[in-house]
Design a protein around this motif. Structure first.
Motif, mmCIF file in Angstrom:
data_model
loop_
_atom_site.group_PDB
_atom_site.id
_atom_site.type_symbol
_atom_site.label_atom_id
_atom_site.label_comp_id
_atom_site.label_asym_id
_atom_site.label_seq_id
_atom_site.Cartn_x
_atom_site.Cartn_y
_atom_site.Cartn_z
ATOM 1 N N ASP A 111 39.733 42.895 31.259
ATOM 2 C CA ASP A 111 40.621 41.893 32.445
ATOM 3 C C ASP A 111 39.891 41.510 33.738
ATOM 4 N N LEU A 112 39.705 40.844 33.965
ATOM 5 C CA LEU A 112 38.942 40.609 35.409
ATOM 6 C C LEU A 112 39.794 40.329 36.694
ATOM 7 N N THR A 113 39.765 39.960 37.547
ATOM 8 C CA THR A 113 40.229 39.586 38.968
ATOM 9 C C THR A 113 39.340 39.529 40.035
ATOM 10 N N MET A 114 38.810 38.088 39.918
ATOM 11 C CA MET A 114 38.018 37.601 40.830
ATOM 12 C C MET A 114 38.730 36.869 42.332
ATOM 13 N N ASN A 115 37.887 37.332 43.588
ATOM 14 C CA ASN A 115 37.746 36.843 45.078
ATOM 15 C C ASN A 115 36.639 35.982 45.555
ATOM 16 N N ALA A 116 37.157 34.566 45.337
ATOM 17 C CA ALA A 116 36.105 33.648 45.938
ATOM 18 C C ALA A 116 36.300 32.775 47.201
ATOM 19 N N LEU A 117 35.284 32.983 47.954
ATOM 20 C CA LEU A 117 34.819 32.948 48.931
ATOM 21 C C LEU A 117 34.136 30.921 49.274
ATOM 22 N N CYS A 118 34.241 29.865 49.651
ATOM 23 C CA CYS A 118 33.666 28.991 49.580
ATOM 24 C C CYS A 118 33.254 28.493 50.329
ATOM 25 N N THR A 119 31.896 28.695 51.174
ATOM 26 C CA THR A 119 31.339 28.235 52.332
ATOM 27 C C THR A 119 30.619 26.446 52.460
ATOM 28 N N ASP A 120 30.680 25.699 53.069
ATOM 29 C CA ASP A 120 30.601 24.757 53.112
ATOM 30 C C ASP A 120 30.078 23.744 51.767
ATOM 31 N N SER A 133 31.171 32.420 47.586
ATOM 32 C CA SER A 133 30.260 34.094 47.416
ATOM 33 C C SER A 133 31.959 34.926 46.429
ATOM 34 N N VAL A 134 31.586 35.807 44.914
ATOM 35 C CA VAL A 134 32.333 36.145 44.592
ATOM 36 C C VAL A 134 33.052 37.561 44.073
ATOM 37 N N ASP A 135 33.454 38.475 43.925
ATOM 38 C CA ASP A 135 33.791 39.682 44.271
ATOM 39 C C ASP A 135 34.531 40.106 42.911
ATOM 40 N N ILE A 136 33.564 40.992 41.626
ATOM 41 C CA ILE A 136 34.927 41.102 40.609
ATOM 42 C C ILE A 136 35.836 42.330 40.330
ATOM 43 N N HIS A 137 36.696 42.280 40.229
ATOM 44 C CA HIS A 137 37.308 43.438 40.055
ATOM 45 C C HIS A 137 37.707 44.542 38.695
ATOM 46 N N ARG A 138 37.509 45.066 38.572
ATOM 47 C CA ARG A 138 38.072 45.787 37.175
ATOM 48 C C ARG A 138 39.057 46.347 37.054
ATOM 49 N N ASN A 139 39.702 47.011 36.701
ATOM 50 C CA ASN A 139 41.514 47.763 36.760
ATOM 51 C C ASN A 139 41.155 48.066 38.467
ATOM 52 N N GLY A 140 41.825 47.280 39.170
ATOM 53 C CA GLY A 140 41.282 47.400 40.475
ATOM 54 C C GLY A 140 40.166 48.334 41.210
ATOM 55 N N GLU A 141 39.436 48.238 40.027
ATOM 56 C CA GLU A 141 37.882 48.490 41.035
ATOM 57 C C GLU A 141 37.452 47.678 41.364
ATOM 58 N N LEU A 142 36.304 47.812 42.339
ATOM 59 C CA LEU A 142 35.256 46.479 42.167
ATOM 60 C C LEU A 142 33.855 47.008 41.530
#
Length: 297
Positions: A111-120, A133-142
């Protein structure tokens, strides 16, 4: 109208939003907007994907992180920013870095949690463009992070960009040749190998199976960007054979379409231990450049 009163449970996002034909290839399950151009998304990687699994079956393939970033960008374009579903996507760059210790397959799906930032992100005339830009986290870890730069154009604009070449290439693609041995590319099955041998050390011909259910999951009039990323990874591995090369990061810039009806040559050069420069050439043009970073054993 709903069929019953059961509460709504986890499902994938609509496959059309991420340009997949098969629901099994959709890795996103949800999205919440957290700011003007920031989002938290959820997703899941299957335990035993037919393609995005390491050759020994113990880990998620790092290229799956790149595919996930690609899906995040497509989903946000269509579902949030209003890009029509029929528009074509022009991918200019795709970079991703993974942490192999967080890619190991466990007892259950990842299971994944992702933080996305959209620029321009926005329209310029009839073209929608942006940088993701996307950070993909799994089990609370990057577990991985990635970026992508792209544009979206209407079908009529895409047809003008491609001219007759794409249509003609579909009618006369190069035949599939015997691929290089799968184990030299980090792959288990010959069917998954996208490289054919040449007489030059460090050079291969791009030659995927056009019926591959993942790489050519839907019709294309050129080799998709993810095929070129896969070619870069396989070439970096083949350059190190018989040593094992485990990719951790790939950075790619796309310059031209890779046509189906002409040879595309993939050159690999070791620039430093664990760092390989990949260049794709076709018809005297640079198609793409990649840098593959890895650990060797």
């Amino acid at each position: 109208m709903r069929c019953n009163d059961a509460r709504q449970l986890t499902t994938t996002v609509p496959r059309e939003y991420v340009h997949r034909s098969s629901l099994a290839e959709v890795f996103l399950t949800g999205c919440e907007r957290t700011g003007q151009d920031t989002f938290t998304l959820t997703g899941q990687w299957p335990r035993a994907h037919t393609f995005f699994t390491s050759a020994d079956g113990t880990g998620h393939d790092p290229v799956q992180a790149g595919e996930t970033v690609r899906q995040v960008g497509l989903y946000l374009c269509h579902a949030v920013y209003g890009v029509p579903l029929g528009h074509n996507v022009l991918l200019w760059s795709l970079d991703f870095t993974t942490r192999p210790e967080h890619l190991r397959i466990g007892r259950g799906p990842s299971d994944l949690t992702m933080n996305a930032l959209c620029t321009d992100f926005g329209w310029k005339g009839n073209r929608f463009s942006g940088y993701l830009s996307v950070d993909i986290h799994r089990n609370g870890e990057l577990a991985a992070r990635g970026t992508a730069r792209f544009s979206c154009v209407a079908p009529a604009t895409y047809r003008r960009l491609r001219g007759d070449r794409g249509r003609l290439a579909l009618t006369r693609p190069l035949p599939r040749r015997t691929p290089v041995p799968a184990h030299t590319t980090g792959r288990l099955l010959p069917f998954d190998v996208v490289l054919a041998p040449t007489d030059h050390p460090g050079r291969w011909q791009l030659n995927p199976d056009l019926d591959h259910p993942i790489l050519f999951e839907h019709a294309n009039d050129h080799h998709p960007g993810m095929v070129l990323v896969e070619a870069a990874r396989q070439a970096a591995s083949a350059l190190h054979a018989p040593a094992t090369f485990t990719p951790a990061a790939i950075a790619t810039e796309f310059h031209h379409y890779a046509e189906l009806d002409a040879p595309c040559w993939i050159d690999a050069t070791l620039t430093a231990p664990g760092h390989v420069a990949i260049t794709g050439h076709q018809e005297n043009r640079t198609i793409f450049r990649s840098t593959v970073t890895a650990t060797t054993t």
